[in-house]
Design a protein around this motif. Structure first.
Motif, short mmCIF file in Angstrom:
data_model
loop_
_atom_site.label_atom_id
_atom_site.label_comp_id
_atom_site.label_asym_id
_atom_site.label_seq_id
_atom_site.Cartn_x
_atom_site.Cartn_y
_atom_site.Cartn_z
N ASP A 1 82.21 -52.69 -21.75
CA ASP A 1 81.16 -53.38 -21.01
C ASP A 1 81.12 -52.96 -19.56
O ASP A 1 82.11 -52.96 -18.86
CB ASP A 1 81.36 -54.89 -21.09
N ASN B 1 69.64 -62.59 -33.57
CA ASN B 1 70.15 -63.68 -32.74
C ASN B 1 70.70 -64.76 -33.67
O ASN B 1 70.40 -64.79 -34.87
CB ASN B 1 69.05 -64.24 -31.83
N THR C 1 72.60 -66.99 -23.45
CA THR C 1 71.74 -66.31 -24.42
C THR C 1 72.37 -66.47 -25.79
O THR C 1 73.57 -66.74 -25.89
CB THR C 1 71.57 -64.82 -24.10
N PRO D 1 79.25 -63.14 -17.33
CA PRO D 1 77.94 -63.78 -17.32
C PRO D 1 78.02 -65.11 -16.58
O PRO D 1 79.04 -65.77 -16.58
CB PRO D 1 77.64 -64.00 -18.80
N SER E 1 71.38 -64.02 -28.15
CA SER E 1 71.14 -62.71 -28.74
C SER E 1 72.47 -62.10 -29.15
O SER E 1 73.40 -62.01 -28.33
CB SER E 1 70.43 -61.83 -27.71
N PRO F 1 73.67 -58.96 -29.90
CA PRO F 1 74.25 -57.85 -29.14
C PRO F 1 74.69 -58.26 -27.74
O PRO F 1 75.74 -57.81 -27.27
CB PRO F 1 73.12 -56.82 -29.08
N ASP F 2 73.93 -59.15 -27.10
CA ASP F 2 74.30 -59.56 -25.74
C ASP F 2 75.60 -60.35 -25.72
O ASP F 2 76.46 -60.12 -24.87
CB ASP F 2 73.18 -60.41 -25.12
N ILE F 3 75.75 -61.28 -26.67
CA ILE F 3 76.98 -62.08 -26.62
C ILE F 3 78.18 -61.24 -27.02
O ILE F 3 79.26 -61.41 -26.48
CB ILE F 3 76.90 -63.37 -27.48
N HIS G 1 79.39 -54.71 -17.73
CA HIS G 1 78.71 -55.95 -17.38
C HIS G 1 79.69 -56.89 -16.73
O HIS G 1 80.82 -57.02 -17.16
CB HIS G 1 78.22 -56.59 -18.69
N GLU H 1 78.61 -58.17 -26.36
CA GLU H 1 78.96 -57.34 -25.21
C GLU H 1 79.68 -58.17 -24.15
O GLU H 1 80.63 -57.71 -23.52
CB GLU H 1 77.70 -56.71 -24.62
N ALA H 2 79.22 -59.40 -23.97
CA ALA H 2 79.78 -60.22 -22.90
C ALA H 2 81.08 -60.91 -23.31
O ALA H 2 81.84 -61.36 -22.45
CB ALA H 2 78.75 -61.27 -22.47
N PHE I 1 77.14 -68.21 -22.49
CA PHE I 1 76.59 -66.88 -22.21
C PHE I 1 75.15 -66.92 -21.70
O PHE I 1 74.64 -65.90 -21.24
CB PHE I 1 76.65 -66.01 -23.46
#
Lengths: 531, 695
Positions: free
Chosen positions: A508, B135, B194, A513, B196, B198-200, A510, B202-203, B192
């Motif tokens: 990441d 999602n 969100t 968050p 989604s 892929p977003d979670i 990133h 990644e985070a 997070f």
């Protein structure tokens, strides 16, 4: 729209219809009522399509103002929240008239007049911009309902209407006193002005409680809910439809229009009360619904549980919670109305609400079983139906405030599934072994015309709720901004992560968050900061 | 790649067409449209899968439209396709298409066929929405959609009280898991911002080690989220504690059991854990829980499977147990192995169920294996298919070589990975090995009881009905009649030998089972191919230390080191599954072929243990006393004691009584003056208002 008084017209059409019905024979009255409600439906759709949803749009649209005397004025106007409730009202009204077409045989003209008069008052509640105009519409709206229950109701109709009356009377007196004080204090009877007036936080508590007494009864909240099952049981089908569909929403509308924006500090301070009562309501009334043997009582108790979800959503103080609460109100308005219609349809055939008297209807009434299944599933909040969207958002909203309230309220999805499917099983499944039940014919064309539009709306709201949320978005956002200063802190208090080497797999680029709606380890106590 | 739109939407359109058209379009049209739609979807799915398997397809997300937007919460309908989805696509559409075909014959006598096929297609649509979700909310949509379809199909023969009860049970127990899933979604959004996927994913690593307040305590954030989501997976995949609905779900028609309760829906939990594997990898506690729950379910369900008499229930508990394997594979980090077993299991378990359906079909709806026996000559094709399915599930193969049936590759991969992972994995390895012994035992027991020995058909009530054609005196069997009306099929057998069973010494009662018709046999043959060659074909791609990462392409957490270690385990570890498989086979052979008195002696000797297993560890009784009865009891207390006894008594009724005492006003109220009262109230209040304003 160039100042065309469409809202006044929407009040005038059913009013004229009501007067005409009073002086007409039975059949004429039916057609007049249908024509009037359909005309209002068309006007409602015009209103919806003409409503400006752009971000630069004014909050209050279609406003009308005509002073009457003193400070009292004929002030009308709607925002997106009121718009959606008006659309719900005008959508359900023709269905109510249709549901009464054959079921009501005595004093038809007066009956239709009562319904049309009620439509006037309900639209009046949602359009009034003058606090006393609101009050009159709000309280008078009950009179046609008393009449409908008291004259065209079941065996115990007097007891039911009396109970309904006692409960609501108590609340409305306190609310009136509070309103008089507020008008005196703020120097205006205009609801938009009052919504932006900052009352002293101490006074707010008393004002909040006074309004609470009225709205909580209307919702209804535990423990002032016991009028609802009796009223539903005794009311004729269309009475139940409009009671569950629209009248119960007046309490929620009251909270969103008055309590929250006018008394934000008190709302935050007393949120624990709302949460507590709502958590009890979800579990308590769901369990009661499980043991009911009367279909209408079962659905009435389930309404109390659903309204509790509305309450927790409203007091979550965030966009999801408020929009969720509104969506539950709209979804429940459709689904509970449809369920009462479903009960009415079989009641008309067998003249009993006793669940045990039915069974096996899926065999001789397959169309009925299909619609009933859809509404049952919508009631338990299956994704893809209207209620899911609202429940999801409302519970998600309150989770950001308190995980405990969220989890207790969410148990409603388990209990709801239990009592609704148990009901469905006893009515539609099982062997078709009773002769009179087996002789029941499937839905008539008229009945299909009543339930099919609701079914379509339920699915529309479930698959593409944007049509319904979008008009409310800006108004809810301004409400959230208004109450933001009193917003209670959530119990999550998320801390930042400490990424470990093991998790290096995720490449990441990133940063961490942003914790959503929960600042890390903020210090102040949870509900509100009263001085 | 717009094929994915067709794959997902064709089953939906077919379901709507068949369901709404129902009696207007008739059986043949409904069956043709739904089955045709599924075969098209299946062909398209394979073309997508081949692109990932042999080609170099990239993951895509095909957008549709907005679903829910509220504040920063923004969820859209969209179809995601990557290796993981593609794997699920072929499993779902292949089994579904074959089950549709199979049902042509199996449900041929049912008066309600369009409804049945509509439900099957609806289920397929929901399952496809689940696996293509980008999602968490769309996954939840599919999740609940398959729950609905499962409810409808379990209760398909709705006249039968046990079927409608099982349907409710399945839905409500699943809702307990859904509570966790929903709370998990809320938590993910809170953490997070969100949902989604892929977003979670990644985070997620950056949130490892953070803490969160939950229900008054403070816990590790990722652990809370993963465990909440895992609760959902436990419900859908019938893991220990939330498993009670799965055996009862066997009330549904057998093709349904094959499709939903073996191959696809129940694996949704495994799919979810794999889909969210990077999330689970951030919490050691969560993966340990997954391992322990999986291993516990694996052995628990296997013990019950050894004593059940209903052929479908044996396979149901076997499914439950095999799902346990998949979960502990995921728990130790071998997600590829979990998905591999999911794939092979789908083929051989669907095969076993459809074979069971064929046996039941031949035996005039008798499901009790005690009334089977000696069937291998009457229904040879079913026998061979089921035998191959059994060889696959028991994992027959030669360690160290590439010779073996599907289960050999996938189960051994799981056990070896568990051993290689160490920690809880070591325990899971031993538990899994023991469960493999039991698997072998109950699977062979099923084969021996059904196909070998002397026929014991004469004692079966169902067979008696078939012989006498007197199937109308038994209300419980009513659904059999309209569902299958086998009596007609077998009538010609029965007439000639009406009295034969009185002098019968073979135990057949003069009954002649028939092999199933072609539409039922074709799916058996196709699935047999999968059960035999599925492992050989896919094991490099799914669990190969070198090829795995290239195949999965980041669609799940693939630990190449673990896969390497799994290949390097000691020889005894590699031979363990083989040894236990053989032991189970020998035990079953001794008990049911060689010394047929052993089972009776065992049950007499160990009656407590036997009853405990036969009654499924008394879970149903326990839950009944813990949850069901108290719920009804409390409901009555709240209603009678709360609403009526307290609120009404001291509220409105109490007030009324006071009023009566005060001035006998209520009589006026009760004689209809209420309305004037209401009017008076309004006018009075309006007057007061007017005065207050105008003053």
């Amino acid at each position: 729209m160039t100042g065309f008084p469409i809202l006044s017209l929407m009040l005038a059409v059913p009013m004229a219809g009501a007067i005409a019905c009073l002086f007409s024979g039975a059949n004429t009255a039916r057609w007049i009522a249908l024509a009037a409600t359909l005309a209002n439906l068309v006007l409602g759709i015009v209103l919806w399509t003409q409503f400006d949803q752009s971000t630069s749009a004014p909050q209050w649209q279609f406003t009308e103002y005509a002073p009457i005397f003193g400070r009292f004025a004929w002030a009308l106007g709607i925002d997106g929240i009121a718009l959606m409730l008006i659309v719900l009202t005008v959508f359900l009204m023709p269905i109510c008239i249709g549901a009464s077409w054959e079921a009501i045989e005595k004093r038809v003209g007066e009956y239709m007049a009562a319904f049309l008069f009620m439509e006037v008052l309900m639209i009046g509640v949602f359009t009034a911009q003058d606090i006393f105009l609101f009050y009159i519409m709000f309280e008078a709206g009950l009179i046609p309902m008393y009449l409908i229950i008291g004259i065209w109701g079941g065996v115990d109709r007097i007891y039911a209407s009396y109970k309904f009356f006692l409960y609501t009377l108590f609340g409305s007196v306190l609310m009136l006193i509070a309103m008089l004080w507020m008008v005196h204090e703020a120097g205006s009877t205009s609801i938009p002005v009052l919504m932006n007036y900052d009352f002293d936080p101490h006074a707010q508590t008393w004002l909040f409680l006074a309004f609470f007494a009225s709205f909580a009864v209307k919702m209804p909240m535990w423990p002032v809910h016991t009028w609802l099952p009796d009223a539903h049981v005794q009311a004729p089908t269309a009475g139940s439809v409009i009671l569950a569909g629209v009248l119960l929403k007046m309490g929620g509308y009251g909270f969103i229009r008055f309590s929250l924006p006018m008394f934000p500090e008190a709302s935050a301070q007393l949120a624990w009360l709302v949460f507590g009562l709502s958590m009890v309501a979800v579990v308590y009334t769901s369990l009661i619904a499980l043991v009911q043997s009367d279909m209408k009582k079962l659905i009435a108790y389930s309404s109390v549980a659903h309204m509790a979800i509305v309450m927790v959503g409203l007091f979550a103080f965030n966009q999801q919670g408020l929009e969720g609460a509104m969506m539950v109100m709209l979804g429940h308005g459709l689904v509970a109305a449809a369920l009462f219609l479903c009960v009415g349809i079989i009641y008309d055939r067998l003249h009993t609400r006793e669940i045990a008297r039915y069974g096996g209807l899926a065999e001789n009434m397959p169309k009925y079983a299909l619609f009933f299944l859809l509404f049952t599933m919508a009631s338990v909040g299956l994704p893809g139906t209207s209620n899911f969207v609202g429940e999801l958002l409302a519970l998600m909203g309150v989770y950001q405030v308190s995980s405990l309230v969220a989890i207790v309220s969410t148990t409603g999805i388990i209990l709801g599934a239990a009592y609704m499917l148990y009901l469905y099983r006893r009515v539609a499944y099982g062997p078709l072994d009773k002769e009179d039940v087996a002789a029941m014919p499937d839905l008539s064309a008229r009945e299909i015309l009543l339930v099919a539009p609701i079914a379509a709306a339920v699915l529309w709201m479930g698959v593409y709720p944007e049509s319904f949320i979008a008009p409310m978005r800006a108004d809810v956002a301004s409400l959230v901004a208004r109450i933001d200063r009193a917003k209670p802190e959530g119990d999550a208090r998320l801390t930042a992560g400490k990424p470990v080497a093991k998790a290096a797999h995720g490449h990441d680029g990133h940063g961490a968050p942003a914790g959503h709606g929960a600042e890390p380890a903020a210090e102040h106590a949870v509900p509100g900061e009263a001085h | 790649m717009s094929a994915i739109y067709f794959i997902v939407l064709l089953p939906l359109l077919a379901a709507l067409f068949a369901g709404l058209g129902n009696r207007i379009i008739g059986n043949t049209v409904a069956k043709t449209v739904t089955t045709g739609a599924l075969f098209i979807a299946c062909a398209l799915s394979w073309s997508i899968f081949l692109g990932f398997w042999l080609g170099d397809s990239e993951a895509i997300v095909a957008p549709a439209f907005t679903w829910i937007r509220s504040g920063t919460f923004d969820v859209a309908w969209a179809l995601r396709v990557d290796t993981l989805t593609a794997t699920m696509l072929i499993v779902i559409t292949s089994v579904s298409a074959l089950v549709h075909l199979y049902s042509w014959s199996y449900m041929a006598e049912d008066p309600d066929q369009p409804r049945f096929f509509a439900y099957l297609s609806l289920f397929t649509f929901a399952m496809l929405m689940l696996v293509t979700a980008n999602n968490l909310l769309q996954m939840f949509f599919g999740w609940e959609g398959v729950g609905l379809a499962s409810y409808l199909l379990i209760g398909f023969w709705f006249k039968k009280p046990s079927a409608s009860a099982a349907a409710i049970k399945a839905f409500v127990v699943n809702r307990v898991g859904d509570l966790g899933f929903m709370m998990g979604i809320f938590g993910v959004y809170l953490v997070f911002g969100t949902i989604s996927i892929p977003d979670i994913l990644e985070a997620a690593p950056s949130m490892a080690g953070s803490t969160i307040g939950f229900l008054g305590g403070r816990f590790d954030t990722m652990t809370v989220l993963c465990l909440l989501l895992f609760l959902g997976a436990m419900g859908k995949s019938a893991q220990l504690g939330l498993h009670t609905w799965l055996p009862d779900a066997m009330e549904g028609p057998t093709p349904v059991s094959a499709l939903i309760h073996a191959a696809t829906m129940v694996t949704a939990g495994v799919f979810m854990v794999c889909r969210l594997s990077p999330l689970f990898e951030t919490s050691e506690v969560a993966t340990s829980v997954v391992t322990i729950v999986g291993a516990a379910t694996c052995i628990f369900a296997a013990t019950i499977g050894t004593v059940q008499n209903d052929i479908k229930r044996v396979i149901a508990y076997s499914t439950c147990s095999q799902l346990g394997y998949m979960f502990f594979a995921a728990g130790v980090g071998a997600y590829g192995a979990a998905m591999f077993h999911l794939l092979t299991h789908a083929f051989f378990k669907a095969l076993l169920f459809l074979c069971a359906g064929s046996v039941i079909h031949a035996m005039h709806h008798e499901q009790d294996m005690r009334y089977y026996g000696g069937l291998r000559k009457s229904i040879p094709l079913t026998y061979w298919a089921m035998l191959l399915g059994t060889l696959a599930i028991t994992g027959v193969g030669i360690p160290g070589t590439s010779l073996g049936f599907a289960g050999f590759f996938s189960k051994d991969a799981i056990l070896e990975s568990a051993y290689a992972a160490g920690g809880h994995g070591t325990g899971a390895f031993f538990v899994g090995a023991l469960a493999a012994l039991l698997t072998s035992f109950y699977s062979w027991r099923l084969i021996f009881l059904t196909f070998f020995g002397r026929p014991r058909w004469a004692e079966s009530e169902h067979i008696q009905h078939a012989l006498h054609g007197d199937h109308h005196d038994h209300p419980a069997d009513e659904h059999d009649d309209h569902a299958h009306a086998h009596a007609d099929n077998h009538a010609h057998d029965a007439h000639g030998v009406t009295d034969a069973h009185f002098v019968d010494t073979t135990g057949s009662g003069g009954y002649h089972p028939h092999e199933s018709p072609l539409p039922m046999l074709v799916p058996l043959i196709v699935l047999t191919v999968g059960a035999v060659f599925g492992g050989l074909a896919f094991h490099h791609a799914f669990v190969g230390a070198e090829e795995g990462a290239g195949f999965w392409r980041g669609s799940l957490f693939f630990d190449a080191h673990l896969m390497h270690a799994a290949h390097e385990v000691p020889t005894w570890v590699k031979w363990t599954p083989f040894a236990v498989m053989l032991t189970g086979l020998v035990l079953a052979w001794l008990s049911y072929i060689k010394h047929t008195d052993w089972p009776a002696r065992f049950t007499a000797q160990w009656s407590v243990l036997y009853d405990f297993l036969l009654n499924k560890w008394y879970f149903d009784e326990l839950y009944n006393h813990l949850f069901v009865k108290p719920a009804f009891f409390l409901g009555r207390i709240f209603w009678k004691g709360g609403d009526q006894g307290t609120i009404d008594r001291f509220g409105p009724n109490g007030l009324a009584a006071l009023v009566v005492q005060g001035g006998k006003v209520t009589r006026r109220l009760q004689t209809g003056y209420l309305y004037s009262y209401a009017l008076v109230m309004l006018i009075g209040l309006a007057a007061a208002t007017t005065w207050a304003i105008a003053r």
